[in-house]
Design an enzyme around this catalytic site. Structure first.
Site, PDB file in Angstrom:
ATOM      1  N   ARG A 291      21.745 -23.472  11.777  1.00 21.18           N
ATOM      2  CA  ARG A 291      22.913 -24.197  12.308  1.00 21.18           C
ATOM      3  C   ARG A 291      24.148 -23.349  12.042  1.00 21.18           C
ATOM      4  O   ARG A 291      24.521 -23.143  10.890  1.00 21.18           O
ATOM      5  CB  ARG A 291      22.988 -25.556  11.602  1.00 21.18           C
ATOM      6  CG  ARG A 291      24.077 -26.471  12.096  1.00 21.18           C
ATOM      7  CD  ARG A 291      24.049 -27.782  11.311  1.00 21.18           C
ATOM      8  NE  ARG A 291      25.123 -28.670  11.736  1.00 21.18           N
ATOM      9  CZ  ARG A 291      26.377 -28.567  11.317  1.00 21.18           C
ATOM     10  NH1 ARG A 291      26.725 -27.640  10.463  1.00 21.18           N
ATOM     11  NH2 ARG A 291      27.295 -29.416  11.770  1.00 21.18           N
TER      12      ARG A 291
ATOM     13  N   LYS B 159      30.130 -22.037   4.836  1.00 15.56           N
ATOM     14  CA  LYS B 159      30.230 -22.921   3.667  1.00 15.56           C
ATOM     15  C   LYS B 159      30.884 -22.220   2.483  1.00 15.56           C
ATOM     16  O   LYS B 159      30.945 -21.000   2.409  1.00 15.56           O
ATOM     17  CB  LYS B 159      28.841 -23.468   3.312  1.00 15.56           C
ATOM     18  CG  LYS B 159      28.432 -24.495   4.377  1.00 15.56           C
ATOM     19  CD  LYS B 159      27.363 -25.440   3.950  1.00 15.56           C
ATOM     20  CE  LYS B 159      27.197 -26.482   5.060  1.00 15.56           C
ATOM     21  NZ  LYS B 159      25.904 -27.110   5.048  1.00 15.56           N
TER      22      LYS B 159
HETATM   23  N1  PMM Z   1      26.217 -29.087   7.270  1.00 15.12           N
HETATM   24  C1  PMM Z   1      27.306 -29.711   7.761  1.00 15.12           C
HETATM   25  C2  PMM Z   1      27.171 -30.705   8.743  1.00 15.12           C
HETATM   26  N2  PMM Z   1      25.969 -31.026   9.235  1.00 15.12           N
HETATM   27  N3  PMM Z   1      23.630 -30.713   9.271  1.00 15.12           N
HETATM   28  C3  PMM Z   1      22.528 -30.106   8.799  1.00 15.12           C
HETATM   29  N4  PMM Z   1      21.322 -30.446   9.278  1.00 15.12           N
HETATM   30  N5  PMM Z   1      22.604 -29.147   7.833  1.00 15.12           N
HETATM   31  C4  PMM Z   1      23.790 -28.766   7.297  1.00 15.12           C
HETATM   32  O1  PMM Z   1      23.793 -27.902   6.400  1.00 15.12           O
HETATM   33  C5  PMM Z   1      24.980 -29.405   7.769  1.00 15.12           C
HETATM   34  C6  PMM Z   1      24.857 -30.391   8.774  1.00 15.12           C
HETATM   35  C7  PMM Z   1      28.658 -29.361   7.236  1.00 15.12           C
HETATM   36  O2  PMM Z   1      29.161 -28.227   7.880  1.00 15.12           O
HETATM   37  P1  PMM Z   1      30.274 -28.302   9.051  1.00 15.12           P
HETATM   38  O3  PMM Z   1      31.384 -29.178   8.573  1.00 15.12           O
HETATM   39  O4  PMM Z   1      30.678 -26.901   9.291  1.00 15.12           O
HETATM   40  O5  PMM Z   1      29.633 -28.905  10.271  1.00 15.12           O
END
Ligand code: PMM
Length: 284
Positions: free
Chosen positions: A253, A217
Site C-alpha cells: 500500500r 510512515k
Molecule cells: N495505514 C494507514 C491507513 N490504512 N491500511 C492497511 N491495510 N495497512 C496500513 O498500514 C494502513 C492502512 C495509515 O497511512 P495513511 O494515513 O498514509 O493512509
C-alpha cells in the site's frame, strides 16, 4: 474484465487515496471530489492495481469520524472509480460504510482494526463477496500509541492476527477472502514496526496473503534529515517496497505508485516469483 484479487501468488500495488482533511501523509490534498478523482485516475495510470479509498484518518491521535461524513467523502469517488472499471478497496472501520461502499462498487474492505472497532463489521461482511483485509491494532487510533507494549512483538502480533482471522472465519467469512496486514505504526513504535518487517515470514505461515503499508510512515523519518517533508519518505518507501516484493508480500500500500511500479519492474528483471510468491534470482 476480471477484478484483481490479492492472492498468495500475486503482487498488487495498492494506491492510497485519503479523502480526509487530517491524514499525516496527504491530509487535505484530496478533499475536493474532482481533485480526488483526478488523483485516483493518475494512481491507476501509474500502475496501481487497486485504489484504497479512505475517508477517516487513522493517524495516531486522530479523532473518529461520523460514518455519514465518511460516506459523503468517499462514496462518489468509489462509484466513479468502479464505473471506470478500477478495483476499489475501502479503508474503513465502520460496517455501515463498508456495506455502502460495496453497493457503490468497491470489492475489498480494508479494516485496519481487523473488525475490532465495529462489532458488527465481520458479520456484515460475511454474506458479501468482497475480500477483507484484517489489520493488526491495539485500541483505537486516538489512543493506540499507549498500547504499544509488547514482550515479543512478532509472536504477539501473529497471535492477535490469528484471533482476528478466527473471529472473521467464525462470523462466516471464508479464509480464502481474507488478507492479513501487520499494521505498521498501529499501536507500534518505529522499532516495533522494523522488527515486524524483519520477521514477516512468521506472519506468512498463516498461508494467507499479506498486505503491508509502510508508505510515508514515521518509522522512515529516522532515515532522513530532521525536518525533511513527509514526501521525502517516498524514497525509503520505494526501497522498502522492492524488498517487500522480493520477500513475497502480496500487496504493497503506497502513495507513490509511479516509483513503486518502476522498482518492482526493475526487481522483476532479476528475480522471479515462485508459486508461493517468494522471489529468487531469475535463471532466464
Ligand atoms: N495505514 C494507514 C491507513 N490504512 N491500511 C492497511 N491495510 N495497512 C496500513 O498500514 C494502513 C492502512 C495509515 O497511512 P495513511 O494515513 O498514509 O493512509
Amino acid at each position: 474484465m476480471t477484478t484483481p484479487r490479492i492472492t498468495t501468488d500475486s503482487l498488487r500495488i495498492v494506491g492510497v487515496l485519503n479523502i480526509t482533511p487530517d491524514s499525516f501523509s496527504d491530509g487535505g490534498r484530496y478533499t475536493r471530489p474532482d481533485v480526488a478523482l483526478k488523483h485516483a485516475l493518475e494512481l491507476h495510470r501509474d500502475g496501481a492495481d487497486i485504489i484504497d479509498v479512505g475517508g477517516e484518518s487513522t493517524r495516531p491521535g486522530a479523532a473518529p469520524v461520523d460514518p455519514d461524513i465518511e460516506q459523503d467523502r468517499i462514496l462518489p469517488i468509489v462509484e466513479a472509480l468502479a464505473t471506470h472499471g478500477i478495483t476499489v478497496s475501502v479503508d474503513t472501520m465502520h460496517a455501515d460504510t463498508a456495506l455502502a461502499a460495496l453497493r457503490a462498487g468497491a470489492s475489498i474492505i480494508n479494516d485496519v482494526s481487523g473488525g475490532l472497532a465495529d462489532p458488527s463489521m465481520l458479520c456484515a461482511l460475511a454474506p458479501e463477496n468482497c475480500q477483507v483485509v484484517l489489520g493488526h491494532i491495539r485500541g483505537t487510533p486516538a489512543a493506540m500509541q499507549s498500547c504499544a507494549n509488547y514482550a515479543d512483538i512478532v509472536t504477539e502480533v501473529a497471535s492477535e492476527l490469528q484471533q482476528r482471522v478466527r473471529a472473521a472465519s467464525d462470523a462466516g467469512i471464508h479464509t480464502d477472502r481474507i488478507v492479513i496486514d501487520p499494521g505498521l505504526g498501529f499501536a507500534k513504535t518505529p522499532e516495533h514496526s522494523w522488527t515486524i518487517l524483519r520477521h514477516l515470514d512468521d506472519l506468512r505461515c498463516f498461508g494467507l496473503p499479506v498486505m503491508v503499508g509502510a508508505s510515508r510512515k514515521r518509522m522512515l523519518a529516522d532515515l532522513l534529515p530532521r525536518h525533511a517533508p513527509v514526501s521525502a519518505r517516498d524514497l525509503p518507501t520505494t526501497v522498502l517496497s522492492a524488498l517487500l516484493a522480493q520477500s513475497g508480500v502480496n500487496a504493497i500500500r503506497v502513495h507513490d505508485v509511479h516509483s513503486t511500479r518502476i522498482a518492482v519492474a526493475t526487481l522483476n528483471r532479476v528475480w522471479v516469483r515462485n508459486r508461493n510468491g517468494v522471489s529468487s534470482p531469475s535463471r532466464r
